[in-house]
Design a protein around this motif. Structure first.
Motif, PDB file in Angstrom:
ATOM      1  N   ALA A   1      -0.458  -3.869  -6.197  1.00  0.00           N
ATOM      2  CA  ALA A   1      -0.354  -2.889  -5.113  1.00  0.00           C
ATOM      3  C   ALA A   1      -1.574  -1.971  -5.100  1.00  0.00           C
ATOM      4  CB  ALA A   1       0.908  -2.059  -5.270  1.00  0.00           C
ATOM      5  N   GLU A   2      -1.761  -1.295  -3.985  1.00  0.00           N
ATOM      6  CA  GLU A   2      -2.820  -0.304  -3.846  1.00  0.00           C
ATOM      7  C   GLU A   2      -2.173   1.048  -3.560  1.00  0.00           C
ATOM      8  OE1 GLU A   2      -7.054   0.311  -1.428  1.00  0.00           O
ATOM      9  OE2 GLU A   2      -5.850  -1.510  -1.150  1.00  0.00           O
ATOM     10  N   ARG A   3      -2.783   2.089  -4.060  1.00  0.00           N
ATOM     11  CA  ARG A   3      -2.221   3.432  -3.893  1.00  0.00           C
ATOM     12  C   ARG A   3      -3.261   4.384  -3.344  1.00  0.00           C
ATOM     13  NH1 ARG A   3       0.708   0.837  -7.537  1.00  0.00           N
ATOM     14  NH2 ARG A   3       2.936   1.355  -7.716  1.00  0.00           N
ATOM     15  N   ALA A   4      -2.815   5.205  -2.401  1.00  0.00           N
ATOM     16  CA  ALA A   4      -3.701   6.226  -1.840  1.00  0.00           C
ATOM     17  C   ALA A   4      -3.835   7.384  -2.825  1.00  0.00           C
ATOM     18  CB  ALA A   4      -3.130   6.728  -0.515  1.00  0.00           C
ATOM     19  N   GLN A   5      -4.891   8.162  -2.639  1.00  0.00           N
ATOM     20  CA  GLN A   5      -5.077   9.360  -3.452  1.00  0.00           C
ATOM     21  C   GLN A   5      -4.064  10.412  -3.011  1.00  0.00           C
ATOM     22  OE1 GLN A   5      -7.209   9.775  -6.052  1.00  0.00           O
ATOM     23  NE2 GLN A   5      -6.240  11.759  -6.371  1.00  0.00           N
ATOM     24  N   PRO A   6      -3.167  10.848  -3.921  1.00  0.00           N
ATOM     25  CA  PRO A   6      -2.121  11.802  -3.516  1.00  0.00           C
ATOM     26  C   PRO A   6      -2.706  13.148  -3.104  1.00  0.00           C
ATOM     27  CG  PRO A   6      -1.604  10.769  -5.629  1.00  0.00           C
ATOM     28  CD  PRO A   6      -3.024  10.431  -5.322  1.00  0.00           C
ATOM     29  N   LEU A   7      -2.099  13.754  -2.089  1.00  0.00           N
ATOM     30  CA  LEU A   7      -2.446  15.111  -1.672  1.00  0.00           C
ATOM     31  C   LEU A   7      -1.391  16.069  -2.229  1.00  0.00           C
ATOM     32  CD1 LEU A   7      -3.384  14.537   2.086  1.00  0.00           C
ATOM     33  CD2 LEU A   7      -4.950  14.968   0.180  1.00  0.00           C
ATOM     34  N   PRO A   8      -1.813  17.191  -2.822  1.00  0.00           N
ATOM     35  CA  PRO A   8      -0.858  18.138  -3.392  1.00  0.00           C
ATOM     36  C   PRO A   8       0.210  18.589  -2.400  1.00  0.00           C
ATOM     37  CG  PRO A   8      -3.089  18.700  -4.069  1.00  0.00           C
ATOM     38  CD  PRO A   8      -3.220  17.601  -3.057  1.00  0.00           C
ATOM     39  N   ALA A   9      -0.137  18.650  -1.124  1.00  0.00           N
ATOM     40  CA  ALA A   9       0.817  19.124  -0.112  1.00  0.00           C
ATOM     41  C   ALA A   9       2.065  18.256  -0.046  1.00  0.00           C
ATOM     42  CB  ALA A   9       0.141  19.162   1.254  1.00  0.00           C
TER      43      ALA A   9
ATOM     44  N   LEU B   1       0.865  -1.187   0.000  1.00  0.00           N
ATOM     45  CA  LEU B   1       0.000   0.000   0.000  1.00  0.00           C
ATOM     46  C   LEU B   1       0.893   1.225   0.000  1.00  0.00           C
ATOM     47  CD1 LEU B   1      -2.670   1.562   0.281  1.00  0.00           C
ATOM     48  CD2 LEU B   1      -2.543   1.175   2.760  1.00  0.00           C
ATOM     49  N   PHE B   2       0.794   2.029  -1.052  1.00  0.00           N
ATOM     50  CA  PHE B   2       1.622   3.217  -1.202  1.00  0.00           C
ATOM     51  C   PHE B   2       0.821   4.463  -0.864  1.00  0.00           C
ATOM     52  CE2 PHE B   2       3.720   0.045  -3.701  1.00  0.00           C
ATOM     53  CZ  PHE B   2       5.075   0.350  -3.614  1.00  0.00           C
ATOM     54  N   GLY B   3       1.405   5.316  -0.055  1.00  0.00           N
ATOM     55  CA  GLY B   3       0.765   6.566   0.309  1.00  0.00           C
ATOM     56  C   GLY B   3       1.239   7.032   1.667  1.00  0.00           C
ATOM     57  N   ALA B   4       1.329   8.349   1.830  1.00  0.00           N
ATOM     58  CA  ALA B   4       1.678   8.904   3.136  1.00  0.00           C
ATOM     59  C   ALA B   4       0.583   8.574   4.142  1.00  0.00           C
ATOM     60  CB  ALA B   4       1.856  10.415   3.031  1.00  0.00           C
ATOM     61  N   ALA B   5       0.931   8.612   5.418  1.00  0.00           N
ATOM     62  CA  ALA B   5      -0.036   8.270   6.469  1.00  0.00           C
ATOM     63  C   ALA B   5      -1.312   9.092   6.343  1.00  0.00           C
ATOM     64  CB  ALA B   5       0.601   8.488   7.839  1.00  0.00           C
ATOM     65  N   GLU B   6      -1.175  10.364   6.002  1.00  0.00           N
ATOM     66  CA  GLU B   6      -2.336  11.247   5.892  1.00  0.00           C
ATOM     67  C   GLU B   6      -3.134  10.978   4.624  1.00  0.00           C
ATOM     68  OE1 GLU B   6      -3.343  16.061   5.876  1.00  0.00           O
ATOM     69  OE2 GLU B   6      -1.256  15.366   5.807  1.00  0.00           O
ATOM     70  N   GLU B   7      -2.498  10.432   3.605  1.00  0.00           N
ATOM     71  CA  GLU B   7      -3.178  10.195   2.327  1.00  0.00           C
ATOM     72  C   GLU B   7      -4.022   8.935   2.341  1.00  0.00           C
ATOM     73  OE1 GLU B   7      -0.038  12.196  -0.825  1.00  0.00           O
ATOM     74  OE2 GLU B   7       0.304  10.129  -0.156  1.00  0.00           O
ATOM     75  N   VAL B   8      -3.608   7.956   3.097  1.00  0.00           N
ATOM     76  CA  VAL B   8      -4.295   6.661   3.120  1.00  0.00           C
ATOM     77  C   VAL B   8      -5.673   6.808   3.750  1.00  0.00           C
ATOM     78  CG1 VAL B   8      -4.226   4.354   4.140  1.00  0.00           C
ATOM     79  CG2 VAL B   8      -2.149   5.353   3.169  1.00  0.00           C
ATOM     80  N   SER B   9      -6.686   6.233   3.111  1.00  0.00           N
ATOM     81  CA  SER B   9      -8.038   6.282   3.673  1.00  0.00           C
ATOM     82  C   SER B   9      -8.169   5.294   4.821  1.00  0.00           C
ATOM     83  CB  SER B   9      -9.072   5.947   2.593  1.00  0.00           C
ATOM     84  OG  SER B   9      -8.989   4.577   2.230  1.00  0.00           O
ATOM     85  N   ASP B  10      -9.206   5.474   5.645  1.00  0.00           N
ATOM     86  CA  ASP B  10      -9.450   4.539   6.744  1.00  0.00           C
ATOM     87  C   ASP B  10      -9.662   3.127   6.205  1.00  0.00           C
ATOM     88  OD1 ASP B  10      -9.255   6.617   8.520  1.00  0.00           O
ATOM     89  OD2 ASP B  10     -11.411   6.800   8.870  1.00  0.00           O
TER      90      ASP B  10
ATOM     91  N   ALA C   1      12.155   1.544   7.409  1.00  0.00           N
ATOM     92  CA  ALA C   1      10.940   2.243   6.976  1.00  0.00           C
ATOM     93  C   ALA C   1      11.270   3.346   5.978  1.00  0.00           C
ATOM     94  CB  ALA C   1      10.197   2.833   8.176  1.00  0.00           C
ATOM     95  N   TYR C   2      10.403   3.459   4.961  1.00  0.00           N
ATOM     96  CA  TYR C   2      10.575   4.448   3.909  1.00  0.00           C
ATOM     97  C   TYR C   2       9.324   5.317   3.801  1.00  0.00           C
ATOM     98  CZ  TYR C   2      14.247   1.160   2.500  1.00  0.00           C
ATOM     99  OH  TYR C   2      15.333   0.333   2.496  1.00  0.00           O
ATOM    100  N   PRO C   3       9.493   6.593   3.443  1.00  0.00           N
ATOM    101  CA  PRO C   3       8.317   7.448   3.258  1.00  0.00           C
ATOM    102  C   PRO C   3       7.446   6.934   2.118  1.00  0.00           C
ATOM    103  CG  PRO C   3      10.307   8.511   2.410  1.00  0.00           C
ATOM    104  CD  PRO C   3      10.752   7.301   3.166  1.00  0.00           C
ATOM    105  N   SER C   4       6.154   7.077   2.299  1.00  0.00           N
ATOM    106  CA  SER C   4       5.097   6.640   1.372  1.00  0.00           C
ATOM    107  C   SER C   4       4.666   5.197   1.598  1.00  0.00           C
ATOM    108  CB  SER C   4       5.463   6.835  -0.107  1.00  0.00           C
ATOM    109  OG  SER C   4       6.249   5.773  -0.605  1.00  0.00           O
TER     110      SER C   4
END
Length: 278
Positions: free
Chosen positions: A190-198, A88-97, A141-144
């Motif tokens: 793999a699954e990917r979170a919706q990216p946030l522009p920030a 699962l790829f995505g920052a902690a804030e990007e990943v949905s519940d 651990a790696y970011p994303s």
């Protein structure tokens, strides 16, 4: 002497490579997958040495049923490979519940469910081997990949505690820690979170761009060689607690462990200062 194996997640990747190599050398394999059709070609080639079953690793009742039936039909299973999982790829804030819960349900809870289901059978037959597929991401651990890492660090703690719990029953376990391998782990599986522009200009965005540009060439690991090393590990009389596979895994683990130990030593005086005075 030929063995009997139970392997989850055999439609592709390490699970498929393991099944093919083991069947080719004459072993029996109980293979599970979410899509039984993915094993059709192996069934034609290897006949009744391949035992097949559909299995969703998030279905606790199904795990119990499939495990019980595999042991009943095959009589004995020597090695259990807990392999089913995904990235699962995505920052902690990007990943949905929903994405967070599913990642933990498959990679962490699903692996725990499988191990718990096989333990009574392994105890009853006087022992056996468990190979838990973790990742270099179980200690590094790696970011994303924050939620993915949570699942892998979690299963490492579970297996670490399990090893001494079941040693008296002749059951051994190994955490398999591959580095990046040329499977579909980072591709369509793999699954990917919706990216946030920030996060576009952060380390998360940089990681996304590197992965997109490099593709499979970003990974050094050969799935067939990794499967071969796992089989050799299970053939050893004494199971190692961990099995690092891949030059990138070795390098990353060595660097992370050295840095962690250095940081711990720097805090030794603080740690000792917080004991009760005697």
């Amino acid at each position: 002497m030929n063995k009997t194996w139970l392997i989850t997640g055999t439609s592709g990747g390490f699970g498929r490579a393991l099944a093919e190599q083991l069947l080719a050398r004459g072993d029996r394999v109980a293979a599970t997958t979410r899509k039984l059709s993915a094993l059709g070609e192996l069934a034609v080639r290897f006949g009744d040495r391949l035992w097949r079953s559909e299995l969703d690793i998030t279905d606790n009742a199904a795990i119990g049923f499939v495990v019980d039936k595999a042991f009943a039909d095959l009589g004995r299973i020597d090695v259990v490979v807990s392999n089913a999982g995904y990235g699962l790829f995505g920052a902690a804030e990007e990943v949905s519940d929903e994405q967070l819960l599913r990642q933990l349900d498959v990679n962490l809870l699903g692996s725990m469910r499988l191990v718990r289901a096989v333990l009574p059978h392994l105890r009853a037959q006087g022992g056996g081997r468990i190979l838990q597929v973790s990742s270099v991401g179980g200690q590094v651990a790696y970011p994303s990949l924050s939620v993915y890492h949570a699942s892998k660090w979690g299963i490492e703690g579970f297996i670490e505690a399990l090893i001494p719990e079941v040693a008296a029953f002749g059951i051994q376990a190994t955490l398999v820690e591959p580095g990046g391998a040329r499977t579909d782990w980072a591709g369509s599986s793999a699954e990917r979170a919706q990216p946030l522009p920030a996060y576009e200009e952060s380390t998360v965005g940089a990681m996304r761009r590197r992965m997109a540009a490099a593709g499979l060439q970003a990974f050094r690991g050969d799935p067939q060689k990794i499967a071969k090393a796992m089989i050799a590990c299970a053939d050893q009389p004494q199971a190692p607690r961990r099995l690092a596979l891949g030059s990138d895994a070795y390098e990353a683990l060595h660097s992370a462990l050295f840095a962690r130990l250095t940081a711990l030593e720097e805090q030794k005086a603080i740690a000792l200062s917080t004991d009760v005075d005697v």
